[in-house]
Motif scaffolding. Structure first.
Motif, PDB file in Angstrom:
ATOM      1  N   UNK A 132       0.826  -1.201   0.000  1.00 21.11           N
ATOM      2  CA  UNK A 132       0.000   0.000   0.000  1.00 21.11           C
ATOM      3  C   UNK A 132       0.862   1.254   0.000  1.00 21.11           C
ATOM      4  N   UNK A 133       1.886   1.277   0.833  1.00 18.60           N
ATOM      5  CA  UNK A 133       2.806   2.424   0.917  1.00 18.60           C
ATOM      6  C   UNK A 133       3.469   2.700  -0.434  1.00 18.60           C
ATOM      7  N   UNK A 134       3.953   1.636  -1.084  1.00 20.05           N
ATOM      8  CA  UNK A 134       4.615   1.795  -2.377  1.00 20.05           C
ATOM      9  C   UNK A 134       3.639   2.273  -3.451  1.00 20.05           C
ATOM     10  N   UNK A 135       2.409   1.760  -3.415  1.00 19.09           N
ATOM     11  CA  UNK A 135       1.399   2.145  -4.403  1.00 19.09           C
ATOM     12  C   UNK A 135       1.056   3.623  -4.286  1.00 19.09           C
ATOM     13  N   UNK A 136       0.823   4.091  -3.069  1.00 21.96           N
ATOM     14  CA  UNK A 136       0.475   5.494  -2.861  1.00 21.96           C
ATOM     15  C   UNK A 136       1.624   6.401  -3.293  1.00 21.96           C
ATOM     16  N   UNK A 137       2.833   6.043  -2.919  1.00 25.83           N
ATOM     17  CA  UNK A 137       3.995   6.857  -3.276  1.00 25.83           C
ATOM     18  C   UNK A 137       4.174   6.952  -4.782  1.00 25.83           C
ATOM     19  N   UNK A 138       3.863   5.875  -5.502  1.00 29.21           N
ATOM     20  CA  UNK A 138       4.068   5.842  -6.950  1.00 29.21           C
ATOM     21  C   UNK A 138       2.953   6.519  -7.733  1.00 29.21           C
ATOM     22  N   UNK A 139       1.770   6.653  -7.128  1.00 32.30           N
ATOM     23  CA  UNK A 139       0.612   7.087  -7.898  1.00 32.30           C
ATOM     24  C   UNK A 139      -0.026   8.404  -7.460  1.00 32.30           C
ATOM     25  N   UNK A 140       0.253   8.862  -6.238  1.00 34.11           N
ATOM     26  CA  UNK A 140      -0.480  10.012  -5.721  1.00 34.11           C
ATOM     27  C   UNK A 140       0.437  11.096  -5.145  1.00 34.11           C
ATOM     28  N   UNK A 141      -0.068  12.308  -5.219  1.00 38.45           N
ATOM     29  CA  UNK A 141       0.341  13.392  -4.347  1.00 38.45           C
ATOM     30  C   UNK A 141      -0.857  13.640  -3.440  1.00 38.45           C
ATOM     31  N   UNK A 142      -0.617  13.817  -2.149  1.00 36.99           N
ATOM     32  CA  UNK A 142      -1.700  13.972  -1.180  1.00 36.99           C
ATOM     33  C   UNK A 142      -1.742  15.415  -0.680  1.00 36.99           C
ATOM     34  N   UNK A 143      -2.936  16.001  -0.674  1.00 35.32           N
ATOM     35  CA  UNK A 143      -3.096  17.330  -0.095  1.00 35.32           C
ATOM     36  C   UNK A 143      -4.175  17.268   0.973  1.00 35.32           C
ATOM     37  N   UNK A 144      -3.885  17.863   2.123  1.00 35.66           N
ATOM     38  CA  UNK A 144      -4.844  17.884   3.224  1.00 35.66           C
ATOM     39  C   UNK A 144      -5.420  19.282   3.359  1.00 35.66           C
ATOM     40  N   UNK A 145      -6.732  19.354   3.243  1.00 34.79           N
ATOM     41  CA  UNK A 145      -7.458  20.625   3.300  1.00 34.79           C
ATOM     42  C   UNK A 145      -8.185  20.710   4.632  1.00 34.79           C
ATOM     43  N   UNK A 146      -7.909  21.764   5.383  1.00 35.41           N
ATOM     44  CA  UNK A 146      -8.492  21.906   6.726  1.00 35.41           C
ATOM     45  C   UNK A 146      -9.942  22.358   6.664  1.00 35.41           C
ATOM     46  N   UNK A 147     -10.801  21.615   7.367  1.00 34.63           N
ATOM     47  CA  UNK A 147     -12.224  21.921   7.394  1.00 34.63           C
ATOM     48  C   UNK A 147     -12.648  22.630   8.669  1.00 34.63           C
ATOM     49  N   UNK A 148     -11.737  22.762   9.638  1.00 33.41           N
ATOM     50  CA  UNK A 148     -12.115  23.260  10.956  1.00 33.41           C
ATOM     51  C   UNK A 148     -11.842  24.750  11.134  1.00 33.41           C
ATOM     52  N   UNK A 149     -10.621  25.185  10.903  1.00 37.24           N
ATOM     53  CA  UNK A 149     -10.234  26.555  11.250  1.00 37.24           C
ATOM     54  C   UNK A 149      -9.815  27.411  10.054  1.00 37.24           C
ATOM     55  N   UNK A 150      -9.259  26.810   9.023  1.00 31.81           N
ATOM     56  CA  UNK A 150      -8.836  27.604   7.863  1.00 31.81           C
ATOM     57  C   UNK A 150     -10.056  28.311   7.273  1.00 31.81           C
TER      58      UNK A 150
END
Length: 231
Positions: A132-150
């Protein structure tokens, strides 16, 4: 006697490996945004969400990185108190065995709890975790969008067309195509693994289900880019 010492050495090595399988010791395998958390933002204790920055700018920067690398942008709309946000982060980074999460409750997000959780392993988890770790690293860039305070996290949902797919729970995880249009979202119901007793409380994911869903989410995003529909 020599054979006995060999088995002792193997046992000790396996114990060391298990002690290092928790999420705290793993360096990030995949590219993620925000790249760093501003220590001057709020109480400076956030680990994976930028609670003060401009979220559309963060999204645009991450999408540009994904496009430049030929990868898909995976968006996690969530909050620092959200335990499943940290569970997701740990699992896509290959965590297994022992986990330590700091989380809160939506009705009182300022109060945080830190808890160690042990996974009931059958022997295949370490292999699945690495896959799973290798698959995510090879296929995705991850962005986290804040829903609470931003101030403008919801703008990302609106601009991508993801808002009409959002039911209100956190995290809301989805992919977009190269043109920033919603492609597919993650279904927690089939992937979540949990134990809710007082003495054995656990939160985790079925890695086989998680990998299958991420593969489908990637493929839909790729198809959207190819056709220009983003759907």
């Amino acid at each position: 006697m020599r054979r006995q010492w060999i088995w002792v050495a193997v046992l000790l090595m396996s114990q060391v490996a298990c002690s290092q399988s928790g999420t705290e010791t793993l360096s990030k395998a995949y590219t993620s945004f925000p790249k760093a958390i501003d220590p001057q933002c709020r109480n400076g204790k956030a680990r994976i969400f930028d609670e003060c920055g401009d979220q559309p700018t963060l999204f645009t920067t991450a999408l540009a990185r994904a496009n430049s690398e030929g990868k898909v942008l995976l968006v996690e709309y969530g909050a620092e108190w959200c335990i499943w946000c940290h569970v997701f982060d740990a699992h896509i980074n290959g965590g297994h065995g022992e986990f330590r999460y700091t989380y809160g409750m939506p009705q009182d997000p300022e109060v945080r709890h830190t808890q160690k959780m042990l996974e009931e392993e059958s022997g295949v988890e370490s292999v699945q975790a690495k896959t799973l770790r290798d698959f995510v690293a090879a296929n995705f860039v991850v962005v986290r969008i804040d829903a609470q305070y931003a101030p403008n996290g919801k703008a990302v949902l609106t601009e991508t067309g993801a808002r009409k797919h959002y039911s209100g729970g956190l995290p809301f995880i989805f992919t977009v195509d190269g043109r920033a249009k919603f492609a597919a979202n993650f279904n927690h119901d089939t992937a979540e693994k949990r134990r809710d007793t007082e003495v054995n409380w656990y939160r985790g994911y079925d890695r086989t289900d998680l990998l299958q869903q991420l593969t489908l989410m990637r493929d839909r995003a790729k198809a959207g880019t190819a056709t220009g529909t983003g759907s």
